[in-house]
Write an enzyme that holds these catalytic residues in place. Structure first.
Site, PDB file in Angstrom:
ATOM      1  N   THR A 263     -41.402  27.523 -28.818  1.00 56.21           N
ATOM      2  CA  THR A 263     -42.717  26.900 -28.493  1.00 56.21           C
ATOM      3  C   THR A 263     -42.640  26.260 -27.029  1.00 56.21           C
ATOM      4  O   THR A 263     -41.761  25.637 -26.483  1.00 56.21           O
ATOM      5  CB  THR A 263     -43.311  25.654 -29.304  1.00 56.21           C
ATOM      6  OG1 THR A 263     -42.056  24.860 -29.537  1.00 56.21           O
ATOM      7  CG2 THR A 263     -43.738  26.297 -30.557  1.00 56.21           C
ATOM      8  N   ASN A 283     -36.770  26.003 -27.621  1.00 56.41           N
ATOM      9  CA  ASN A 283     -35.793  26.608 -28.383  1.00 56.41           C
ATOM     10  C   ASN A 283     -36.135  27.449 -29.444  1.00 56.41           C
ATOM     11  O   ASN A 283     -37.367  27.280 -30.086  1.00 56.41           O
ATOM     12  CB  ASN A 283     -35.078  25.259 -28.818  1.00 56.41           C
ATOM     13  CG  ASN A 283     -35.773  24.345 -29.851  1.00 56.41           C
ATOM     14  OD1 ASN A 283     -36.483  23.731 -29.424  1.00 56.41           O
ATOM     15  ND2 ASN A 283     -35.675  24.691 -31.302  1.00 56.41           N
ATOM     16  N   ASP A 328     -30.500  23.609 -29.531  1.00 56.66           N
ATOM     17  CA  ASP A 328     -31.737  23.303 -29.359  1.00 56.66           C
ATOM     18  C   ASP A 328     -31.969  23.014 -28.045  1.00 56.66           C
ATOM     19  O   ASP A 328     -32.581  22.093 -27.194  1.00 56.66           O
ATOM     20  CB  ASP A 328     -32.094  21.794 -30.231  1.00 56.66           C
ATOM     21  CG  ASP A 328     -33.640  21.349 -29.835  1.00 56.66           C
ATOM     22  OD1 ASP A 328     -34.669  21.912 -29.349  1.00 56.66           O
ATOM     23  OD2 ASP A 328     -33.751  20.116 -29.996  1.00 56.66           O
ATOM     24  N   LYS A 355     -32.673  21.388 -20.691  1.00 58.22           N
ATOM     25  CA  LYS A 355     -31.819  20.474 -21.484  1.00 58.22           C
ATOM     26  C   LYS A 355     -30.431  20.847 -21.533  1.00 58.22           C
ATOM     27  O   LYS A 355     -29.588  19.805 -21.784  1.00 58.22           O
ATOM     28  CB  LYS A 355     -32.247  20.824 -23.007  1.00 58.22           C
ATOM     29  CG  LYS A 355     -33.421  19.667 -23.693  1.00 58.22           C
ATOM     30  CD  LYS A 355     -33.426  20.127 -24.910  1.00 58.22           C
ATOM     31  CE  LYS A 355     -34.639  19.002 -25.637  1.00 58.22           C
ATOM     32  NZ  LYS A 355     -34.644  19.372 -27.058  1.00 58.22           N
ATOM     33  N   CYS A 632     -37.212  10.320 -43.559  1.00 61.51           N
ATOM     34  CA  CYS A 632     -38.159   9.451 -42.922  1.00 61.51           C
ATOM     35  C   CYS A 632     -37.547   8.995 -41.573  1.00 61.51           C
ATOM     36  O   CYS A 632     -38.601   8.284 -40.663  1.00 61.51           O
ATOM     37  CB  CYS A 632     -38.349   8.253 -43.652  1.00 61.51           C
ATOM     38  SG  CYS A 632     -38.543   8.611 -45.667  1.00 61.51           S
ATOM     39  N   CYS A 635     -39.479   9.271 -37.944  1.00 65.79           N
ATOM     40  CA  CYS A 635     -40.766   8.295 -37.610  1.00 65.79           C
ATOM     41  C   CYS A 635     -40.149   6.726 -37.596  1.00 65.79           C
ATOM     42  O   CYS A 635     -40.396   5.948 -37.010  1.00 65.79           O
ATOM     43  CB  CYS A 635     -42.015   8.374 -38.344  1.00 65.79           C
ATOM     44  SG  CYS A 635     -42.590  10.144 -38.120  1.00 65.79           S
ATOM     45  N   MET A 675     -49.108   7.898 -41.375  1.00 71.95           N
ATOM     46  CA  MET A 675     -48.154   7.798 -42.686  1.00 71.95           C
ATOM     47  C   MET A 675     -48.840   8.896 -43.795  1.00 71.95           C
ATOM     48  O   MET A 675     -49.629   8.153 -44.533  1.00 71.95           O
ATOM     49  CB  MET A 675     -47.857   6.328 -43.045  1.00 71.95           C
ATOM     50  CG  MET A 675     -47.075   6.096 -44.270  1.00 71.95           C
ATOM     51  SD  MET A 675     -45.489   7.052 -44.268  1.00 71.95           S
ATOM     52  CE  MET A 675     -44.991   7.126 -46.128  1.00 71.95           C
TER      53      MET A 675
HETATM   54 CA    CA Z   1     -36.821  21.344 -29.885  1.00 72.39          CA
END
Ligand code: CA
Length: 713
Positions: A263, A283, A328, A355, A632, A635, A675
């Site tokens: 993407t 990636n 990545d 990266k 979790c 986030c 959430m």
């Molecule tokens: Ca990535």
């Protein structure tokens, strides 16, 4: 040429008539067109496209603010946003009006001299999308064209707004919304088109870029970054090259289910010299080359610079920086177009620091690599072979082949991420935000694709990464983590100077004709350095962490420097040791000028005490909750430190109340705030285990606070 100029004059005349006939005779807004954008350097008082001009050098030639008077640079105005998430946008300024996006894909317009809000637009992104956004609910900017402002939204829309009113003119859904796509990047406008990419490679989508007609939103062309898994035509500009070449660079593996990723979520640059679009691609998915592609093939066109015909979207050239990526290593990072004298020859080049830790100079006509050198600590490859353009990868880095566990640097946070870098034609240096953050990788051996929203599909596991309960490892990682501002000579491929920020994260950079380089810090400072030596010459302390890139403009003879404040992004959420940010942040735009006289109100909130649920939980519940919490952390933070962008669960009263906790965690009571409810995947017993784990972490915090050793933990 003459006809063209006459045409433009006639166009201006018609436009003038229209504006005279309009009720109230309102001034025209964002009247940006091809000729203005092509000559944007002739209008240094404006910043009409993402990186300043089509070259995206994040450089302003304005020199009123300079090394001799910088001490008098003061806050001129500020404006608060209605969101508390990370702010990553670089604002635009066109003819005295500032346009910026904020987190949650909202857009604001201000009088650029006074800060008076002219309008705001909320695309009303559904909160459930937060499930499928890896790295905070951010947006990196808007585009302007012919009286309209364009924004991409987290739920995959591209929206055109009337620049005068902020009212929606058209909106198109650019993605299959049943899949975990999102948009965080800025659109770019060129030749009557607006182009946008997307994100989602961590979850499992097939990346592409799409150009739309700027007036109508009609699709002009689309290019898929990865092949059709059945090697069939998609009816897209990418069909030919993928069916002839791209498809055969992929082995058998999970990419056929996930879409292979790639993407393009940040750099999408219009190159007027060759009438082409240069895309930085993401990636692949899953991350593990073994799981994805059976350790086979380069996997075109992921982790690449990809040049497309601007008119048709057809393939021109590509340069793949990380073939068969295992780590990545996206190549979406900002791309700067330049012309450099290399060995006595002028070359039109693209400058890129993705990266993977190497700085690349690539010929824009042929896509051929000119040079590549490492700008950060790199342990996955010993260098890049200039002839073949390929990295020389260390054997142990191929964890899917060795079966080992590889502690890589850089890791997925990148040696350089989305933070804008800048290039000054006065010093011929690139100013580059660099970070050294290691990460462990091992093939998980039993990868199974989980479709839909919210499921990560990475294909890796590693004992080496900081886990929420893994204190010693966290400390090791923290020790190894550094941030730098590096001045890089792209001709010599060597460092000119460096400022070591210690453990502090990177932020975007602006260079100016006043021989200054501006960069924010996650603990709320905004700092200026001399462009030639890196000497710190000015520092201002605010309340919100600053990670966005700054920009500069002028109105009525006054030069301004603007930057968005609001800590956020993957560093804030995922790296447990960024604990410098102030609490209770609110997003803001900060605007400075010489002799400014605004004062910034303190928007911080008191640090709350730990809240330990009074319930009695078993050790088994705590352990199970710790495992579940792994889903979790993206986030709610590793170690539950969220830098207060989202509530710190250890300090929240909600986990002490079983019913309230279940309403939120299982039933989605806070869905609109990002959430989602997890009742489909979590049972009431799971919810109790999470409460048990949160209570155990809150108890640790309570002890730490009592020992006064962890103010921001
Ligand atoms: Ca990535």
């Amino acid at each position: 040429m003459k006809a063209k100029m006459l045409g433009r004059a006639a166009g201006l005349f018609v436009a003038a008539m229209l504006s005279l006939s309009a009720a109230g005779g309102a001034a025209e807004h964002a009247k940006v067109d091809a000729s203005r954008l092509l000559k944007a350097e002739k209008e240094p008082h404006n910043w009409m496209t993402h990186g300043g001009t089509y070259a995206e050098a994040h450089y302003s030639p304005l020199a009123q603010i300079n090394t001799t008077n910088i001490a008098n640079l003061k806050l001129a105005w500020y404006a608060d946003f209605d969101t508390n998430r990370g702010q990553q946008a670089t604002p635009l300024v066109v003819d005295g009006v500032m346009y910026t996006s904020t987190s949650w894909s909202k857009v604001y317009a201000y009088d650029a001299a006074t800060g008076k809000e002219l309008w705001r637009f909320d695309p009303k992104v559904p909160g459930t999308i937060a499930k499928s956004v890896c790295c905070d609910l951010v947006n990196r900017g808007v585009a302007a064209w012919n009286g309209k402002i364009y924004v991409g939204t987290l739920d995959g829309r591209l929206i055109a707004l009337d620049a005068a009113t902020g009212k929606e003119v058209w909106s198109v859904v650019t993605v299959d919304q049943s899949k975990p796509y999102s948009i965080t990047g800025a659109p770019r406008a060129f030749k009557g088109k607006v182009i946008i990419g997307n994100s989602g490679s961590e979850y499992g989508v097939r990346g592409y870029v799409t150009a739309y007609d700027a007036e109508t939103g009609k699709l002009a062309w689309r290019f898929y970054i990865t092949p059709n898994p059945d090697n069939k035509p998609d009816g897209a500009a990418s069909d030919k090259i993928h069916m002839e070449k791209g498809y055969f660079t992929w082995g058998d593996g999970a990419w056929k289910q996930t879409g292979g990723g790639g993407t393009a979520w940040d750099a999408i640059v219009y190159d007027p010299d060759f009438d082409q679009i240069i895309v930085g691609t993401g990636n692949p998915n899953p991350w593990s080359w073994k799981a994805r592609s059976g350790n086979q093939g380069d996997n075109l066109f992921v982790a690449s610079m990809l040049a497309l015909d601007a008119n048709t979207g057809e393939y021109r050239w590509h340069y793949q920086q990380t073939p068969g990526d295992d780590w990545d290593y996206t190549s979406v990072q900002p791309i700067i177009l330049s012309e450099l004298s290399i060995n006595g020859t002028k070359r039109k080049v693209a400058l890129h620091a993705p990266k993977n830790g190497f700085f690349y100079v690539v010929d824009r006509k042929s896509g051929k690599l000119i040079s590549a050198e490492q700008f950060a600590t790199v342990n996955w490859a010993s260098g890049v072979n200039i002839e073949s353009g390929r990295p020389v990868v260390y054997e142990q880095a191929r964890y899917g082949i060795t079966g080992g566990d590889f502690l890589a640097i850089p890791g997925p946070f990148g040696a350089h991420n989305w933070h804008p870098m800048a290039y000054s034609p006065k010093t011929n240096l690139v100013y580059l935000p660099v970070q050294n953050i290691p990460f462990g990788y091992a093939d998980d051996g039993s990868f199974k694709y989980q479709p839909g929203h919210g499921a990560w599909n990475l294909g890796i596991t590693s004992k080496q990464n900081a886990g929420p309960q893994d204190e010693p490892e966290r400390k090791i990682q923290a020790m190894r983590t550094e941030g730098h501002l590096v001045a890089w000579d792209p001709v010599r491929q060597a460092e000119a100077w460096r400022v070591n920020h210690g453990g502090v994260a990177s932020a975007g950079v602006l260079a100016t004709g006043g021989d200054l380089v501006f960069q924010g810090t996650p603990d709320g400072r905004f700092v200026a350095y001399r462009a030639d030596t890196g000497q710190k010459v000015w520092s201002w302390q605010g309340f919100d962490g600053i990670v966005a890139g700054a920009m500069s403009y002028a109105v009525k003879g006054d030069q301004y420097i603007a930057v968005l404040a609001g800590f956020g992004g993957s560093n804030a959420l995922h790296v447990p040791f960024f604990m410098n940010a102030k609490v209770g942040k609110n997003g803001r735009v900060l605007v400075f000028k010489l002799g400014g006289s605004a004062t910034l109100p303190d928007n911080t909130k008191p640090v709350l005490e730990a809240m330990v649920a009074p319930d009695k939980f078993t050790d088994e519940q705590v352990a199970k909750g710790g495992q579940l919490f792994g889903n979790c952390v993206f986030c709610h933070g590793f170690g539950m430190n969220t830098n207060n962008m989202v509530p710190d669960l250890r300090r929240s009263p909600i986990p002490s109340n079983r019913a309230a906790f279940e309403e939120i965690v299982l039933k989605g009571a806070l869905e609109s705030k990002g959430m989602p409810g997890w009742g489909k995947t979590l049972s009431p017993e799971d919810s109790e285990a999470l409460r048990a784990y949160i209570a155990s972490r809150a108890r640790v915090l309570q002890k730490d606070l009592a020992a006064e050793k962890a103010v921001m933990r």
